[in-house]
Design an enzyme around this catalytic site. Structure first.
Site, PDB file in Angstrom:
ATOM      1  N   HIS A  17     -29.286  25.921 -22.157  1.00 27.33           N
ATOM      2  CA  HIS A  17     -29.784  26.638 -20.966  1.00 27.33           C
ATOM      3  C   HIS A  17     -28.636  26.931 -20.005  1.00 27.33           C
ATOM      4  O   HIS A  17     -28.525  28.033 -19.460  1.00 27.33           O
ATOM      5  CB  HIS A  17     -30.799  25.779 -20.183  1.00 27.33           C
ATOM      6  N   LYS A  41     -49.671  20.951 -21.070  1.00 23.91           N
ATOM      7  CA  LYS A  41     -48.462  20.456 -21.740  1.00 23.91           C
ATOM      8  C   LYS A  41     -48.109  19.062 -21.251  1.00 23.91           C
ATOM      9  O   LYS A  41     -48.208  18.789 -20.052  1.00 23.91           O
ATOM     10  CB  LYS A  41     -47.294  21.406 -21.436  1.00 23.91           C
ATOM     11  N   ARG A  90     -31.446  31.767 -30.147  1.00 25.31           N
ATOM     12  CA  ARG A  90     -30.644  30.848 -30.958  1.00 25.31           C
ATOM     13  C   ARG A  90     -30.638  31.208 -32.428  1.00 25.31           C
ATOM     14  O   ARG A  90     -29.667  30.961 -33.129  1.00 25.31           O
ATOM     15  CB  ARG A  90     -31.208  29.416 -30.834  1.00 25.31           C
ATOM     16  N   SER A 127     -34.364  21.411 -25.989  1.00 22.85           N
ATOM     17  CA  SER A 127     -34.924  20.323 -25.179  1.00 22.85           C
ATOM     18  C   SER A 127     -35.642  19.327 -26.077  1.00 22.85           C
ATOM     19  O   SER A 127     -35.604  18.121 -25.831  1.00 22.85           O
ATOM     20  CB  SER A 127     -35.900  20.870 -24.140  1.00 22.85           C
TER      21      SER A 127
HETATM   22  P1  ADP Z   1     -39.864  27.162 -23.440  1.00 20.21           P
HETATM   23  O1  ADP Z   1     -40.733  26.126 -22.860  1.00 20.21           O
HETATM   24  O2  ADP Z   1     -40.206  28.580 -23.043  1.00 20.21           O
HETATM   25  O3  ADP Z   1     -39.534  26.992 -24.897  1.00 20.21           O
HETATM   26  P2  ADP Z   1     -37.216  26.225 -22.922  1.00 20.21           P
HETATM   27  O4  ADP Z   1     -36.966  25.420 -21.695  1.00 20.21           O
HETATM   28  O5  ADP Z   1     -37.162  25.490 -24.214  1.00 20.21           O
HETATM   29  O6  ADP Z   1     -38.545  26.955 -22.661  1.00 20.21           O
HETATM   30  O7  ADP Z   1     -36.210  27.449 -23.041  1.00 20.21           O
HETATM   31  C1  ADP Z   1     -36.082  28.441 -22.070  1.00 20.21           C
HETATM   32  C2  ADP Z   1     -35.143  29.525 -22.595  1.00 20.21           C
HETATM   33  O8  ADP Z   1     -33.886  28.974 -22.924  1.00 20.21           O
HETATM   34  C3  ADP Z   1     -35.618  30.244 -23.857  1.00 20.21           C
HETATM   35  O9  ADP Z   1     -35.262  31.611 -23.756  1.00 20.21           O
HETATM   36  C4  ADP Z   1     -34.805  29.616 -24.936  1.00 20.21           C
HETATM   37  O10 ADP Z   1     -34.617  30.493 -26.043  1.00 20.21           O
HETATM   38  C5  ADP Z   1     -33.502  29.398 -24.206  1.00 20.21           C
HETATM   39  N1  ADP Z   1     -32.686  28.356 -24.841  1.00 20.21           N
HETATM   40  C6  ADP Z   1     -33.016  27.072 -25.029  1.00 20.21           C
HETATM   41  N2  ADP Z   1     -32.022  26.413 -25.671  1.00 20.21           N
HETATM   42  C7  ADP Z   1     -31.024  27.325 -25.897  1.00 20.21           C
HETATM   43  C8  ADP Z   1     -29.745  27.288 -26.535  1.00 20.21           C
HETATM   44  N3  ADP Z   1     -29.283  26.172 -27.102  1.00 20.21           N
HETATM   45  N4  ADP Z   1     -29.016  28.420 -26.569  1.00 20.21           N
HETATM   46  C9  ADP Z   1     -29.524  29.556 -26.020  1.00 20.21           C
HETATM   47  N5  ADP Z   1     -30.720  29.665 -25.427  1.00 20.21           N
HETATM   48  C10 ADP Z   1     -31.476  28.572 -25.356  1.00 20.21           C
END
Ligand code: ADP
Length: 151
Positions: A17, A41, A90, A127
């Site tokens: 992120h 959630k 990703r 995450s």
């Molecule tokens: P959600 O609950 O929508 O899955 P996340 O907090 O997991 O939300 O992710 C929010 C955004 O961050 C999404 O667009 C996700 O693709 C992006 N993201 C998460 N991890 C990575 C990473 N390692 N590299 C690039 N983008 C990421």
């Protein structure tokens, strides 16, 4: 004013992120990190903790704001007058998932989704992997910014 939102759960904020956010702010005047609140959630970290991880990681970055929201992402965009949604990609699974959401959001509004590819070396970080490492007592520190510390 080109305002974008970067929506997500951030449970917790990861280096993936962090990378998208730092690269994303170069494209916009303001980037609002929007923490989605979903009553159905189950989160590992409370909303307050998730918010603190983000505000601490980006203190001093005047173009970055942190807000929470409930409901449709496009409705939140309209409310705060953001014209863009920033998302990270990703892998092909992200692409398929994000494509459906972006098309849906586009059918509901004029809001454009802007995608940034993950930096090489960060594509494996999520995450959910960080939560697994934490749950099992592993060293998560190489996967998250310094602001994410569990005492
Ligand atoms: P959600 O609950 O929508 O899955 P996340 O907090 O997991 O939300 O992710 C929010 C955004 O961050 C999404 O667009 C996700 O693709 C992006 N993201 C998460 N991890 C990575 C990473 N390692 N590299 C690039 N983008 C990421």
């Amino acid at each position: 004013m080109r305002r974008a939102i970067f929506p997500g759960s951030f449970d917790p904020l990861t280096l993936g992120h962090h990378d998208i956010i730092l690269r994303g702010i170069t494209l916009f005047d303001e980037l609002v990190i929007a923490i989605g609140k979903n009553a159905e959630k189950k989160y590992m970290f409370s909303l307050e903790q998730r918010m603190r991880f983000i505000t601490d990681a980006f203190k001093g970055e005047s173009k970055i704001k942190v807000l929470t929201y409930e409901g449709l992402t496009v409705d939140f965009c309209k409310k705060i007058e953001a014209s863009f949604i920033l998302r990270g990609l990703r892998n092909p699974a992200d692409f398929e998932f994000e494509k459906a959401i972006a098309h849906t959001n586009r059918s509901l509004s004029e809001i454009e989704t802007v995608f940034l590819l993950t930096s090489s070396g960060k594509s494996f970080i999520s995450s959910s992997i960080v939560r697994d490492v934490i749950r099992n007592g592993g060293d998560y520190k190489g996967l998250v910014p310094d602001s994410v510390r569990i005492i």
